[in-house]
Design an enzyme around this catalytic site. Structure first.
Site, PDB file in Angstrom:
ATOM      1  N   CYS A 112      40.195  37.692  41.413  1.00  0.00           N
ATOM      2  CA  CYS A 112      40.213  38.303  42.686  1.00  0.00           C
ATOM      3  C   CYS A 112      38.624  38.438  43.269  1.00  0.00           C
ATOM      4  O   CYS A 112      38.120  37.339  43.195  1.00  0.00           O
ATOM      5  CB  CYS A 112      40.929  39.532  43.102  1.00  0.00           C
ATOM      6  SG  CYS A 112      41.073  39.733  44.666  1.00  0.00           S
ATOM      7  N   HIS A 218      46.432  37.900  41.254  1.00  0.00           N
ATOM      8  CA  HIS A 218      46.128  38.965  39.951  1.00  0.00           C
ATOM      9  C   HIS A 218      47.102  38.935  39.152  1.00  0.00           C
ATOM     10  O   HIS A 218      48.188  39.540  38.853  1.00  0.00           O
ATOM     11  CB  HIS A 218      46.566  40.211  40.893  1.00  0.00           C
ATOM     12  CG  HIS A 218      45.429  40.538  41.724  1.00  0.00           C
ATOM     13  ND1 HIS A 218      44.250  41.664  41.357  1.00  0.00           N
ATOM     14  CD2 HIS A 218      45.031  40.458  43.056  1.00  0.00           C
ATOM     15  CE1 HIS A 218      43.356  41.711  42.539  1.00  0.00           C
ATOM     16  NE2 HIS A 218      43.832  41.117  43.143  1.00  0.00           N
ATOM     17  N   GLU A 220      46.937  40.595  36.166  1.00  0.00           N
ATOM     18  CA  GLU A 220      47.400  41.583  35.437  1.00  0.00           C
ATOM     19  C   GLU A 220      48.621  42.454  36.238  1.00  0.00           C
ATOM     20  O   GLU A 220      49.053  43.442  35.522  1.00  0.00           O
ATOM     21  CB  GLU A 220      46.059  42.577  35.775  1.00  0.00           C
ATOM     22  CG  GLU A 220      45.792  43.252  37.047  1.00  0.00           C
ATOM     23  CD  GLU A 220      45.174  42.406  37.881  1.00  0.00           C
ATOM     24  OE1 GLU A 220      45.310  41.189  37.848  1.00  0.00           O
ATOM     25  OE2 GLU A 220      44.969  43.069  39.274  1.00  0.00           O
TER      26      GLU A 220
END
Ligand code: MN
Length: 254
Positions: A112, A218, A220
């Site tokens: 990001c 993202h 994660e």
């Protein structure tokens, strides 16, 4: 085999505490959890570290999300009204850290804000607000559409025969999206590896490096429910393990 260490860059904020405004580090735990899940040791790197000292500790880097980068750092004449969360200490630290890391061929996964930081550190520019730069753009802020950020929201098309396409084993996938800036002019040497359907750049990599992979989404937040995205963390930790073997193996006793 020893686990490799992965340096993670936290956000720098000013918290309103009961004793007044206080500078603080802030890190979404998902980043550290993803590194741990992939077999790495997460190490948080505060911005007062000297980059050389930080890099003496780690075998790889994870550049995280956060506020917007100061537009002056990529030569923009003005700050767009939608640009927010500028953290000069964080910008300065991460730019030097990335430059040192690339000089050492340290593995980097940038997420990001991280892909944007990587591009600026290498001499590229950013779009400050996507709707102003791309007509009929998608809404890249999926939370405004009511889509939880741990679910994918828009497709991306990957460029075949890139490191990213090899890691993910596909040339199209669904990603989550909560950004309003994106890469504009890519830095010299940086290659674009994925686009959204509206043309927004969603991934990039540095072919001159062993492992510098950057994504605008993202992973994660996705890797638990959507395990394909786990491959990015596995690849980072694997590259860091190789770096550690190359650079940190003690010399044999004589
Ligand atoms: Mn997006």
């Amino acid at each position: 085999m020893e686990k490799p260490t992965i340096g993670i860059t936290p956000d720098v904020t000013v918290a309103d505490t009961h004793v007044g405004p206080t500078e603080r580090l802030q890190l979404n735990l998902d980043y550290a959890s993803a590194v741990s899940a992939a077999g790495g040791i997460p190490v948080v790197l505060p911005p007062n570290l000297e980059p050389a000292d930080a890099l003496a500790l780690v075998d790889g880097l994870l550049l995280t999300g956060g506020g917007d980068i100061d537009p002056a750092l990529y030569g923009a004449p003005a700050v767009h009204p939608e640009t927010y969360g500028i953290a000069p200490a964080r910008d300065a630290f991460e730019i030097r850290l990335v430059q040192h890391a690339i000089a050492r061929d340290l593995p980097i996964l940038a997420i990001c804000r991280g892909i944007q930081l990587l591009n600026v550190a290498l001499g590229g520019t950013l779009i400050q607000h996507i709707p102003d730069a791309i007509s009929n753009s998608l809404n890249h802020r999926q939370h405004e559409l009511g889509i939880p950020v741990n679910e994918p929201a828009h497709p991306v098309t990957l460029i075949p025969d890139t490191l990213l396409a090899r890691i993910l084993g596909t040339t199209s996938l669904m990603v989550n999206s909560y950004h309003h800036q994106a890469l504009d002019r890519p830095a010299p040497g940086l290659v674009i590896t994925a686009y959204a359907p509206d043309g927004v750049i969603e991934a990039a990599e540095l072919p001159s490096a062993t492992f510098v992979v950057a994504v605008q989404w993202h992973p994660e937040r996705l890797y638990r429910q959507h395990p394909l995205h786990y491959a990015l963390f596995a690849a980072l930790v694997d590259a860091a393990r190789h770096f550690r073997t190359r650079h940190r193996t003690p010399l044999p006793q004589r």
